[in-house]
Motif scaffolding. Structure first.
Motif, mmCIF file in Angstrom:
data_model
loop_
_atom_site.group_PDB
_atom_site.id
_atom_site.type_symbol
_atom_site.label_atom_id
_atom_site.label_comp_id
_atom_site.label_asym_id
_atom_site.label_seq_id
_atom_site.Cartn_x
_atom_site.Cartn_y
_atom_site.Cartn_z
ATOM 1 N N ASN A 120 53.242 13.636 0.542
ATOM 2 C CA ASN A 120 53.091 12.405 -0.364
ATOM 3 C C ASN A 120 53.415 11.103 0.622
ATOM 4 O O ASN A 120 53.414 10.189 -0.022
ATOM 5 C CB ASN A 120 54.298 12.462 -1.230
ATOM 6 C CG ASN A 120 54.054 13.794 -2.251
ATOM 7 O OD1 ASN A 120 52.924 14.128 -2.618
ATOM 8 N ND2 ASN A 120 55.019 14.355 -2.703
ATOM 9 N N MET A 121 53.462 11.366 1.666
ATOM 10 C CA MET A 121 53.803 10.240 2.848
ATOM 11 C C MET A 121 52.478 9.574 3.544
ATOM 12 O O MET A 121 51.639 10.355 3.590
ATOM 13 C CB MET A 121 54.720 10.439 3.766
ATOM 14 C CG MET A 121 56.145 10.756 3.132
ATOM 15 S SD MET A 121 57.273 11.361 4.087
ATOM 16 C CE MET A 121 57.666 9.995 5.208
ATOM 17 N N THR A 122 52.479 8.476 3.950
ATOM 18 C CA THR A 122 51.595 8.026 4.531
ATOM 19 C C THR A 122 51.707 7.768 6.260
ATOM 20 O O THR A 122 53.071 7.221 6.200
ATOM 21 C CB THR A 122 50.980 6.449 4.126
ATOM 22 O OG1 THR A 122 50.589 6.562 2.714
ATOM 23 C CG2 THR A 122 49.679 6.113 4.977
ATOM 24 N N ARG A 174 59.828 15.115 15.604
ATOM 25 C CA ARG A 174 60.595 14.399 14.584
ATOM 26 C C ARG A 174 59.535 14.278 13.344
ATOM 27 O O ARG A 174 60.080 14.272 12.162
ATOM 28 C CB ARG A 174 60.501 12.827 14.868
ATOM 29 C CG ARG A 174 61.756 12.592 15.985
ATOM 30 C CD ARG A 174 63.141 12.506 15.366
ATOM 31 N NE ARG A 174 63.203 11.616 14.406
ATOM 32 C CZ ARG A 174 63.649 10.117 14.732
ATOM 33 N NH1 ARG A 174 63.659 9.952 15.691
ATOM 34 N NH2 ARG A 174 63.880 9.503 13.704
ATOM 35 N N LEU A 175 58.436 14.441 13.424
ATOM 36 C CA LEU A 175 57.397 14.410 12.137
ATOM 37 C C LEU A 175 57.541 15.620 11.558
ATOM 38 O O LEU A 175 57.454 15.785 10.446
ATOM 39 C CB LEU A 175 55.863 13.986 12.702
ATOM 40 C CG LEU A 175 55.761 12.558 12.990
ATOM 41 C CD1 LEU A 175 54.057 12.508 13.636
ATOM 42 C CD2 LEU A 175 55.897 11.477 12.177
ATOM 43 N N LYS A 176 57.571 16.718 12.318
ATOM 44 C CA LYS A 176 57.624 18.323 11.612
ATOM 45 C C LYS A 176 58.686 18.120 11.002
ATOM 46 O O LYS A 176 59.134 19.055 9.814
ATOM 47 C CB LYS A 176 57.842 19.299 12.632
ATOM 48 C CG LYS A 176 56.417 19.489 13.184
ATOM 49 C CD LYS A 176 56.486 20.742 14.129
ATOM 50 C CE LYS A 176 54.778 21.084 14.584
ATOM 51 N NZ LYS A 176 54.851 22.091 15.521
ATOM 52 N N ALA A 177 59.939 17.361 11.097
ATOM 53 C CA ALA A 177 61.302 17.260 10.411
ATOM 54 C C ALA A 177 61.283 16.773 8.966
ATOM 55 O O ALA A 177 61.827 17.153 8.085
ATOM 56 C CB ALA A 177 62.431 16.608 11.142
ATOM 57 N N TYR A 178 59.966 16.052 8.738
ATOM 58 C CA TYR A 178 59.730 15.815 7.279
ATOM 59 C C TYR A 178 59.339 16.815 6.384
ATOM 60 O O TYR A 178 59.350 16.991 5.381
ATOM 61 C CB TYR A 178 58.667 14.458 7.436
ATOM 62 C CG TYR A 178 59.224 13.280 7.814
ATOM 63 C CD1 TYR A 178 59.911 12.581 7.085
ATOM 64 C CD2 TYR A 178 58.783 12.849 9.053
ATOM 65 C CE1 TYR A 178 60.639 11.243 7.576
ATOM 66 C CE2 TYR A 178 59.533 11.516 9.834
ATOM 67 C CZ TYR A 178 60.048 10.762 8.782
ATOM 68 O OH TYR A 178 60.671 9.587 9.255
ATOM 69 N N GLY A 179 58.826 17.956 7.104
ATOM 70 C CA GLY A 179 58.589 19.157 6.125
ATOM 71 C C GLY A 179 57.428 19.021 5.210
ATOM 72 O O GLY A 179 56.333 18.427 5.481
ATOM 73 N N GLY A 232 51.021 17.581 9.417
ATOM 74 C CA GLY A 232 51.039 17.794 7.871
ATOM 75 C C GLY A 232 50.666 16.702 7.073
ATOM 76 O O GLY A 232 50.655 16.958 5.730
ATOM 77 N N PHE A 233 50.526 15.498 7.752
ATOM 78 C CA PHE A 233 50.182 14.336 6.991
ATOM 79 C C PHE A 233 48.775 14.310 6.373
ATOM 80 O O PHE A 233 47.929 14.685 7.043
ATOM 81 C CB PHE A 233 50.314 13.192 7.948
ATOM 82 C CG PHE A 233 51.816 12.648 8.104
ATOM 83 C CD1 PHE A 233 52.464 11.847 7.129
ATOM 84 C CD2 PHE A 233 52.651 13.342 9.277
ATOM 85 C CE1 PHE A 233 53.800 11.390 7.464
ATOM 86 C CE2 PHE A 233 53.882 12.876 9.249
ATOM 87 C CZ PHE A 233 54.470 12.173 8.546
ATOM 88 N N VAL A 259 61.024 7.603 1.316
ATOM 89 C CA VAL A 259 60.361 6.772 2.279
ATOM 90 C C VAL A 259 58.937 7.488 1.893
ATOM 91 O O VAL A 259 58.721 8.385 1.743
ATOM 92 C CB VAL A 259 60.720 7.623 3.598
ATOM 93 C CG1 VAL A 259 59.681 7.108 4.837
ATOM 94 C CG2 VAL A 259 61.989 7.258 4.143
ATOM 95 N N LYS A 260 58.076 6.323 1.940
ATOM 96 C CA LYS A 260 56.631 6.636 1.463
ATOM 97 C C LYS A 260 55.728 6.618 2.681
ATOM 98 O O LYS A 260 54.633 7.023 2.405
ATOM 99 C CB LYS A 260 56.393 5.540 0.422
ATOM 100 C CG LYS A 260 57.011 5.764 -0.961
ATOM 101 C CD LYS A 260 56.560 4.995 -2.179
ATOM 102 C CE LYS A 260 57.529 5.133 -3.289
ATOM 103 N NZ LYS A 260 56.954 4.714 -4.354
ATOM 104 N N GLU A 261 56.228 6.000 3.707
ATOM 105 C CA GLU A 261 55.093 5.933 4.867
ATOM 106 C C GLU A 261 56.189 5.966 6.147
ATOM 107 O O GLU A 261 57.229 5.732 6.203
ATOM 108 C CB GLU A 261 54.568 4.467 4.780
ATOM 109 C CG GLU A 261 55.302 3.358 5.032
ATOM 110 C CD GLU A 261 54.521 2.048 5.000
ATOM 111 O OE1 GLU A 261 53.368 2.277 4.353
ATOM 112 O OE2 GLU A 261 54.825 1.065 5.297
ATOM 113 N N VAL A 262 55.489 6.516 7.318
ATOM 114 C CA VAL A 262 55.943 6.712 8.450
ATOM 115 C C VAL A 262 55.237 5.838 9.521
ATOM 116 O O VAL A 262 54.291 5.950 9.526
ATOM 117 C CB VAL A 262 55.924 8.160 8.926
ATOM 118 C CG1 VAL A 262 56.549 8.350 10.468
ATOM 119 C CG2 VAL A 262 56.840 9.036 8.265
#
Length: 136
Positions: A95-97, A85-90, A122-123, A57-60
């Protein structure tokens, strides 16, 4: 005694400062704009029975409706649920948008709150989706 008249120069407008400003604006918008690639052709891919490769996944995509409801993908969440949910991406968030698709009639405060939430979780890349419309 004959007096000679000076020739008057025609008034000129110096365009140099205006050209400088236009170039500075062009550079500003080129640097600050994030281009989101969306496919323009609908393609139906053939099926395969072999194992599929996991796509990273490159973007949320976070949607904000005009009545203030928040969706992550197709799931409706409140602001605290979205935070979890966003914190779960760690560490992958670097590297994500974070792509915010907000309704044009959504409250400005909600949009800013979601932008802050993205930064807090962290984004580092934030994109706000808009609709491109050709001028007639």
């Amino acid at each position: 005694m004959a007096f000679s008249r000076k020739k008057r120069e025609a008034p000129r407008v110096d365009l140099t400062p205006m050209v400088d400003v236009v170039f500075l604006l062009l550079i500003f918008f080129m640097i600050s704009t994030t281009f989101v690639e969306t496919p323009g052709i609908s393609v139906k891919l053939p099926e395969s029975s072999s194992q599929q490769r996991k796509q990273e996944v490159k973007e949320v995509k976070v949607y904000l409706s005009k009545d203030g409801r928040i969706f992550l993908g197709e799931q409706e969440l409140d602001q605290n649920g979205l935070r979890r949910r966003l914190k779960a991406y760690g560490a992958r968030t670097k590297n994500m948008t974070f792509l915010l698709l907000a309704d044009k009639e959504a409250l400005h405060g909600k949009v800013v709150a979601l932008m802050d939430l993205a930064k807090e979780t962290g984004f580092e890349k934030l994109a706000i989706a808009t609709e491109f419309r050709k001028k007639p």
